[in-house]
Design a protein around this motif. Structure first.
Motif, PDB file in Angstrom:
ATOM      1  N   LEU A 113       0.824  -1.207   0.000  1.00  0.00           N
ATOM      2  CA  LEU A 113       0.000   0.000   0.000  1.00  0.00           C
ATOM      3  C   LEU A 113       0.860   1.260   0.000  1.00  0.00           C
ATOM      4  O   LEU A 113       0.493   2.277  -0.598  1.00  0.00           O
ATOM      5  CB  LEU A 113      -0.937  -0.006   1.209  1.00  0.00           C
ATOM      6  CG  LEU A 113      -1.976  -1.131   1.238  1.00  0.00           C
ATOM      7  CD1 LEU A 113      -2.775  -1.097   2.530  1.00  0.00           C
ATOM      8  CD2 LEU A 113      -2.920  -1.022   0.033  1.00  0.00           C
ATOM      9  N   LYS A 114       2.013   1.188   0.657  1.00  0.00           N
ATOM     10  CA  LYS A 114       2.906   2.349   0.663  1.00  0.00           C
ATOM     11  C   LYS A 114       3.619   2.519  -0.677  1.00  0.00           C
ATOM     12  O   LYS A 114       3.583   3.602  -1.268  1.00  0.00           O
ATOM     13  CB  LYS A 114       3.945   2.196   1.779  1.00  0.00           C
ATOM     14  CG  LYS A 114       4.947   3.355   1.805  1.00  0.00           C
ATOM     15  CD  LYS A 114       6.100   3.108   2.756  1.00  0.00           C
ATOM     16  CE  LYS A 114       7.084   4.276   2.684  1.00  0.00           C
ATOM     17  NZ  LYS A 114       8.290   4.042   3.527  1.00  0.00           N
ATOM     18  N   ASP A 115       4.264   1.450  -1.147  1.00  0.00           N
ATOM     19  CA  ASP A 115       5.085   1.568  -2.349  1.00  0.00           C
ATOM     20  C   ASP A 115       4.263   1.849  -3.597  1.00  0.00           C
ATOM     21  O   ASP A 115       4.753   2.477  -4.544  1.00  0.00           O
ATOM     22  CB  ASP A 115       5.904   0.287  -2.546  1.00  0.00           C
ATOM     23  CG  ASP A 115       6.966   0.112  -1.471  1.00  0.00           C
ATOM     24  OD1 ASP A 115       7.118   1.036  -0.643  1.00  0.00           O
ATOM     25  OD2 ASP A 115       7.631  -0.940  -1.454  1.00  0.00           O
ATOM     26  N   GLN A 116       3.001   1.409  -3.616  1.00  0.00           N
ATOM     27  CA  GLN A 116       2.125   1.702  -4.752  1.00  0.00           C
ATOM     28  C   GLN A 116       1.376   3.026  -4.562  1.00  0.00           C
ATOM     29  O   GLN A 116       0.462   3.339  -5.320  1.00  0.00           O
ATOM     30  CB  GLN A 116       1.120   0.554  -4.947  1.00  0.00           C
ATOM     31  CG  GLN A 116       1.734  -0.777  -5.293  1.00  0.00           C
ATOM     32  CD  GLN A 116       2.422  -0.778  -6.660  1.00  0.00           C
ATOM     33  OE1 GLN A 116       2.368   0.197  -7.404  1.00  0.00           O
ATOM     34  NE2 GLN A 116       3.062  -1.897  -6.999  1.00  0.00           N
ATOM     35  N   GLN A 156       8.947   1.486   6.689  1.00  0.00           N
ATOM     36  CA  GLN A 156       9.048   2.793   7.333  1.00  0.00           C
ATOM     37  C   GLN A 156       7.762   3.582   7.107  1.00  0.00           C
ATOM     38  O   GLN A 156       7.222   3.601   5.997  1.00  0.00           O
ATOM     39  CB  GLN A 156      10.238   3.573   6.763  1.00  0.00           C
ATOM     40  CG  GLN A 156      11.563   2.853   6.856  1.00  0.00           C
ATOM     41  CD  GLN A 156      12.006   2.605   8.277  1.00  0.00           C
ATOM     42  OE1 GLN A 156      11.934   3.493   9.124  1.00  0.00           O
ATOM     43  NE2 GLN A 156      12.467   1.391   8.554  1.00  0.00           N
ATOM     44  N   PRO A 157       7.265   4.268   8.136  1.00  0.00           N
ATOM     45  CA  PRO A 157       6.050   5.080   7.954  1.00  0.00           C
ATOM     46  C   PRO A 157       6.349   6.382   7.228  1.00  0.00           C
ATOM     47  O   PRO A 157       7.495   6.858   7.235  1.00  0.00           O
ATOM     48  CB  PRO A 157       5.606   5.350   9.398  1.00  0.00           C
ATOM     49  CG  PRO A 157       6.889   5.350  10.182  1.00  0.00           C
ATOM     50  CD  PRO A 157       7.767   4.315   9.528  1.00  0.00           C
ATOM     51  N   HIS A 158       5.329   6.959   6.597  1.00  0.00           N
ATOM     52  CA  HIS A 158       5.479   8.304   6.039  1.00  0.00           C
ATOM     53  C   HIS A 158       5.617   9.329   7.161  1.00  0.00           C
ATOM     54  O   HIS A 158       6.428  10.259   7.075  1.00  0.00           O
ATOM     55  CB  HIS A 158       4.253   8.669   5.195  1.00  0.00           C
ATOM     56  CG  HIS A 158       4.118   7.883   3.933  1.00  0.00           C
ATOM     57  ND1 HIS A 158       3.264   6.804   3.823  1.00  0.00           N
ATOM     58  CD2 HIS A 158       4.726   8.020   2.726  1.00  0.00           C
ATOM     59  CE1 HIS A 158       3.339   6.315   2.602  1.00  0.00           C
ATOM     60  NE2 HIS A 158       4.221   7.030   1.908  1.00  0.00           N
ATOM     61  N   LEU A 159       4.810   9.148   8.219  1.00  0.00           N
ATOM     62  CA  LEU A 159       4.815  10.061   9.360  1.00  0.00           C
ATOM     63  C   LEU A 159       5.184   9.279  10.613  1.00  0.00           C
ATOM     64  O   LEU A 159       4.478   8.353  11.004  1.00  0.00           O
ATOM     65  CB  LEU A 159       3.439  10.712   9.534  1.00  0.00           C
ATOM     66  CG  LEU A 159       2.921  11.529   8.345  1.00  0.00           C
ATOM     67  CD1 LEU A 159       1.504  12.023   8.607  1.00  0.00           C
ATOM     68  CD2 LEU A 159       3.846  12.709   8.063  1.00  0.00           C
ATOM     69  N   LEU A 160       6.309   9.635  11.208  1.00  0.00           N
ATOM     70  CA  LEU A 160       6.788   8.940  12.398  1.00  0.00           C
ATOM     71  C   LEU A 160       6.113   9.503  13.643  1.00  0.00           C
ATOM     72  O   LEU A 160       6.171  10.700  13.905  1.00  0.00           O
ATOM     73  CB  LEU A 160       8.305   9.089  12.511  1.00  0.00           C
ATOM     74  CG  LEU A 160       8.979   8.376  13.697  1.00  0.00           C
ATOM     75  CD1 LEU A 160       8.842   6.871  13.553  1.00  0.00           C
ATOM     76  CD2 LEU A 160      10.445   8.788  13.802  1.00  0.00           C
TER      77      LEU A 160
END
Length: 594
Positions: free
Chosen positions: A453-456, A526-530
């Motif tokens: 879901l992140k990489d796409q 890794q999250p977009h928002l830490l």
């Protein structure tokens, strides 16, 4: 036996709970303090963990390393320490497990040696990294496990009942010598171990020679990586309430709730709290007569239809007792909620507690219900999800990805070597704006979903980096010892199931690579928002969901792709050819027999 990930999740989700070692002990070992975040906390945890290792208190050591891993992953050796202390804790448990001891007693020495030969024959053919599974390495892994077993008084006194302490030192020195013996094939390993047993038998009585060989078998598999292990054919573990999120404690004749696992079904759907006393389970009165764990487990074997009913003492004089129902098989998708902000934007929330065969259908039902309420964005909570069915992770990803790679597997077996799993759902995929919550306990199949879901670029990820368990396991059945039941004729041998004596190897056969090309193992997602605070993670997720919902509402509706005029009627892709045959252990991918 529980996997390292399950134990890690229980400890990580609720710091005051650790996997049980002794009967009735499910809380953190006495003297193990929970400390706050920060550099001082890291140093305190590290010192306490190393002290527990020196004292051979494997439960405390593993628990502390789990806590340390949740708040600081900078130490290069931390993952190795986790694996090592888990191996020692697992060994400590099995050497005190009555079912395992019975299995070791009933296995003949020759059968145990045959089992070792089968493991060393089959494992190198399937293991993800053949260079790490050659005969010499497997042999050294096995003797290392045996050496640690000799340090366990329960093992040594049972197997060598007449041996003096001086002989133990001699045996351990001889093991170090035998570890360096060149081993080129399984036959040589079996012959060398047989010579070692004969040499020891000349010096003292060996009451259970098969138990010695079994420790070598365990070591050959358990030493490969943190997810591979030998699983003997034992009865299933007694049922408890941890799948529902309730950790039990039995102390001084009183059964109480030791803790509620964060994010579990019980936390989200019941008023249960740590410290509450349980007086009844499924109609069994726990206040009358002598009550033992056996009686508690017997009560859990008799649910009221599909629900466990437990009676708790609330401490409230108005309602002194309360009956709470817990599903025998809790859903994997739960916690459905709708939040409407002051501008009227509707954000849905769903928690994926695990991934199993029913998860895609459960998700479809929950999404349909939320969409009927007009949601404009969705928060999908993967925190604490340690994985489960690889196939389910693929299908959930296909619910949200119209096309593109989900994950690629790499291994030496053709069925998983550079194989890409993709989505071709087209317009059947949901277009709802998506925010995904992740944490240090999000692992394995759940990481596959999060990474896709992140990489796409389909979702915004919020939280902390995931666990980093990016491998796939296969249940390798050991068949050489399996026998046809006595009394059956040779003509019946093809019809009657054989009696399993060899067990299985839960074997890592592939690494998982994200769509962007990075390995999931150790690295994690890794999250977009830490954001480290669990409560603020949820607040931030709803804020981000509102933001992207506004952006989606301001954008023109895209037209269907011109090369797929019928894409609106497309259904999600069918499951791949691989089916997960058993719910536990998780993340298991069957292959044709070797």
């Amino acid at each position: 036996m529980r996997t390292i990930l399950f134990a890690f999740a229980v400890i990580g989700a609720w710091y005051a709970t650790a996997p049980a070692v002794a009967e009735g002990q499910t809380s953190l070992p006495s003297g193990v303090a929970v400390v706050p975040d920060g550099r001082q906390a890291v140093e305190q945890l590290r010192a306490a963990a190393e002290r527990a290792e020196r004292l051979r208190d494997w439960e405390a050591a593993f628990t502390l390393y789990c806590q340390l891993y949740l708040i600081d992953r900078t130490a290069a050796d931390l993952r190795t320490r986790l694996h090592q202390t888990w191996r020692r804790l697992d060994q400590y448990r099995r050497l005190r497990n009555p079912d395992y001891l019975r299995y070791a007693q009933e296995l003949a020495p020759g059968e145990a040696l045959q089992l070792l030969a089968e493991v060393m024959t089959k494992v190198p053919l399937l293991y993800v990294d053949r260079q790490r599974a050659h005969s010499q390495q497997l042999w050294q892994n096995g003797l290392e496990e045996l050496c640690h077993a000799l340090d366990d008084d329960a093992f040594y006194n049972r197997v060598f009942p007449q041996a003096p302490a001086a002989l133990l030192r001699q045996f351990k020195e001889e093991l170090q010598h035998y570890r360096q013996t060149p081993i080129h094939n399984p036959r040589q390993a079996r012959q060398t171990l047989r010579r070692l047993l004969a040499h020891w038998q000349e010096q003292t009585l060996i009451a259970e020679p098969a138990a010695i060989v079994l420790e070598v078998v365990h070591g050959t598999c358990n030493g490969l990586d943190e997810s591979s292990s030998f699983v003997p054919p034992l009865p299933p573990l007694p049922e408890d309430l941890q799948p529902q999120g309730v950790c039990l404690r039995w102390n001084n004749g009183v059964l109480s709730i030791d803790g509620i696992i964060r994010g579990s079904w019980a936390e989200q759907h019941t008023p249960l709290q740590a410290g509450q006393i349980i007086t009844q389970i499924n109609g069994y009165d726990l206040t009358q007569g002598e009550v033992s764990w056996d009686i508690i487990r017997e009560a859990l074997q008799h649910p009221q239809q599909d629900w466990h009913e437990i009676t708790i003492v609330t401490g409230d004089s108005a309602i002194p007792e309360l009956v709470v129902s817990l599903p025998v098989r809790p859903p994997s998708v739960y916690g459905k909620a709708l939040k409407i902000n002051r501008d009227g934007i509707r954000v849905g929330y769903l928690r994926l507690g695990s991934l199993r065969d029913s998860t895609p259908r459960e998700l479809d039902d929950a999404l349909a219900s939320l969409q009927q309420e007009g949601i404009q964005a969705l928060v999908l909570d993967l925190r604490g999800n340690v994985g489960g069915s690889f196939t389910a992770a693929l299908e959930v990803a296909r619910r949200f990805l119209p096309r593109g790679t989900i994950v690629t597997t790499q291994g030496q077996v053709p069925e998983v070597n550079n194989v890409s799993f993709s989505s071709e759902s087209g317009m059947a995929a949901s277009t709802i704006p998506l925010v995904v919550l992740i944490d240090g306990e999000t692992a394995s199949a759940a990481e596959v979903l999060a990474a896709a879901l992140k990489d796409q670029q389909r979702a915004t990820l919020i939280g902390v980096p995931t666990f980093g368990k990016g491998t796939l396991q296969y249940p390798l059945v050991l068949e050489w010892l399996n026998t046809v039941p006595s009394g059956a004729t040779s003509s019946d041998s093809q019809k009657i199931p054989k009696s399993p004596k060899g067990g299985t190897v839960r074997l890592t056969i592939a690494r998982l690579i994200s769509p962007a090309g990075y390995p999931l193992h150790a690295t994690g997602v890794q999250p977009h928002l830490l954001e480290t605070d669990p409560n603020h993670q949820l607040t931030l997720a709803f804020q981000k969901a509102v933001e992207i919902a506004r952006m989606a509402d301001s954008m023109p509706t895209p037209m269907p792709p011109s090369d797929a005029p019928d894409s609106r009627s497309m259904l999600p892709s069918p499951p791949p050819m691989y089916e997960v045959p058993m719910p536990d252990p998780p993340d298991v991918l069957p292959l044709p027999g070797p």
